[in-house]
Scaffold this active site. Structure first.
Site, PDB file in Angstrom:
ATOM      1  N   LYS A  33     -15.738  -7.883   3.542  1.00 18.70           N
ATOM      2  CA  LYS A  33     -14.656  -8.298   4.449  1.00 18.70           C
ATOM      3  C   LYS A  33     -15.036  -7.977   5.890  1.00 18.70           C
ATOM      4  O   LYS A  33     -15.734  -6.993   6.153  1.00 18.70           O
ATOM      5  CB  LYS A  33     -13.359  -7.541   4.127  1.00 18.70           C
ATOM      6  CG  LYS A  33     -12.756  -7.882   2.788  1.00 18.70           C
ATOM      7  CD  LYS A  33     -11.502  -7.050   2.567  1.00 18.70           C
ATOM      8  CE  LYS A  33     -10.860  -7.341   1.215  1.00 18.70           C
ATOM      9  NZ  LYS A  33      -9.820  -6.359   0.886  1.00 18.70           N
TER      10      LYS A  33
ATOM     11  N   SER B 203      -3.020  -7.780   2.921  1.00 19.43           N
ATOM     12  CA  SER B 203      -3.422  -7.623   4.322  1.00 19.43           C
ATOM     13  C   SER B 203      -3.802  -8.986   4.911  1.00 19.43           C
ATOM     14  O   SER B 203      -3.548  -9.256   6.092  1.00 19.43           O
ATOM     15  CB  SER B 203      -4.601  -6.659   4.424  1.00 19.43           C
ATOM     16  OG  SER B 203      -4.211  -5.384   4.000  1.00 19.43           O
TER      17      SER B 203
ATOM     18  N   HIS C 176       0.839  -1.201   0.000  1.00 19.64           N
ATOM     19  CA  HIS C 176       0.000   0.000   0.000  1.00 19.64           C
ATOM     20  C   HIS C 176       0.878   1.257   0.000  1.00 19.64           C
ATOM     21  O   HIS C 176       0.601   2.218  -0.714  1.00 19.64           O
ATOM     22  CB  HIS C 176      -0.890   0.041   1.253  1.00 19.64           C
ATOM     23  CG  HIS C 176      -1.916  -1.056   1.308  1.00 19.64           C
ATOM     24  ND1 HIS C 176      -2.192  -1.762   2.461  1.00 19.64           N
ATOM     25  CD2 HIS C 176      -2.731  -1.568   0.355  1.00 19.64           C
ATOM     26  CE1 HIS C 176      -3.147  -2.646   2.219  1.00 19.64           C
ATOM     27  NE2 HIS C 176      -3.479  -2.558   0.950  1.00 19.64           N
TER      28      HIS C 176
ATOM     29  N   ARG D 275      -2.253  -6.611  -8.257  1.00 18.53           N
ATOM     30  CA  ARG D 275      -1.189  -7.610  -8.125  1.00 18.53           C
ATOM     31  C   ARG D 275      -1.337  -8.731  -9.131  1.00 18.53           C
ATOM     32  O   ARG D 275      -0.395  -9.462  -9.400  1.00 18.53           O
ATOM     33  CB  ARG D 275      -1.218  -8.226  -6.711  1.00 18.53           C
ATOM     34  CG  ARG D 275      -0.773  -7.294  -5.612  1.00 18.53           C
ATOM     35  CD  ARG D 275      -1.218  -7.795  -4.281  1.00 18.53           C
ATOM     36  NE  ARG D 275      -2.674  -7.939  -4.307  1.00 18.53           N
ATOM     37  CZ  ARG D 275      -3.406  -8.330  -3.284  1.00 18.53           C
ATOM     38  NH1 ARG D 275      -2.845  -8.635  -2.150  1.00 18.53           N
ATOM     39  NH2 ARG D 275      -4.720  -8.435  -3.383  1.00 18.53           N
TER      40      ARG D 275
END
Ligand code: PNS
Length: 162
Positions: A41, A128, A17, A90
């Site tokens: 989430k 994360s 990040h 990613r």
């Protein structure tokens, strides 16, 4: 004046990040990093803790401001008069997710747009989720999270185990 917005749940903030924020800050006058809620989430860190982690990690960049919002991304985009949103990708699956999110946001607000930053090779495996998993078992997080917030994240995740 170019204003960009980097939204995310940042639960917790990672070196990946920080790298995206650093690169985005380099190509704009003002970058808002906005801590938001992702309904799909379950967040472990509180919004205040996530603001603190991002602020600590980005304090050397004078044109970055960290905020939080529990509303819609397009509303922050409008309110802050942003030119584009920044997101890091990613993988191919990240790209698909980002494309869908961009389409939905564009339906809500046609002037919305997004710029995707490919993640740096050496940071592409950091997420994360991985940080939480490794930290939960007391693993070394020093290559995954900024040094300024390493102890805080490690302690917090270890505590979650007890
Ligand atoms: O880091 P994440 O979890 O991938 O970030 C996703 C986030 C927080 C940017 C997204 O869930 C979001 O925009 N949340 C705010 C609510 C909203 O506007 N939802 C509509 C998105 S299409």
């Amino acid at each position: 004046m170019t204003t960009l917005l980097f939204p995310g749940s940042f639960d917790p903030f990672t070196r990946g990040h920080r790298d995206i924020a650093r690169r985005a800050a380099h190509v704009c006058d003002k970058l808002y990093v906005v801590i938001m809620h992702n309904d799909s989430k379950k967040h472990l860190f509180t919004p205040e803790e996530r603001v603190w982690m991002a602020s600590e990690s980005l304090k050397e960049y004078p044109n970055i401001e960290v905020l939080m919002s529990d509303g819609l991304l397009v509303d922050v985009f409008k309110e802050k008069k942003c030119d584009a949103v920044i997101r890091g990708i990613r993988s191919e699956s990240d790209f698909r997710y980002e494309a869908e999110m961009a389409m939905a946001n564009k339906l809500l607000y046609p002037e919305y747009d997004v710029m995707l930053f490919p993640c740096r090779d050496d940071l592409s495996l950091i997420s994360s989720t991985i940080v939480k998993e490794v930290g939960y078992y007391g693993g070394d997080l020093s290559k995954m999270v900024p040094a300024e917030i390493l102890d805080f994240i490690s302690d917090r995740l270890k505590k979650g185990r007890t």
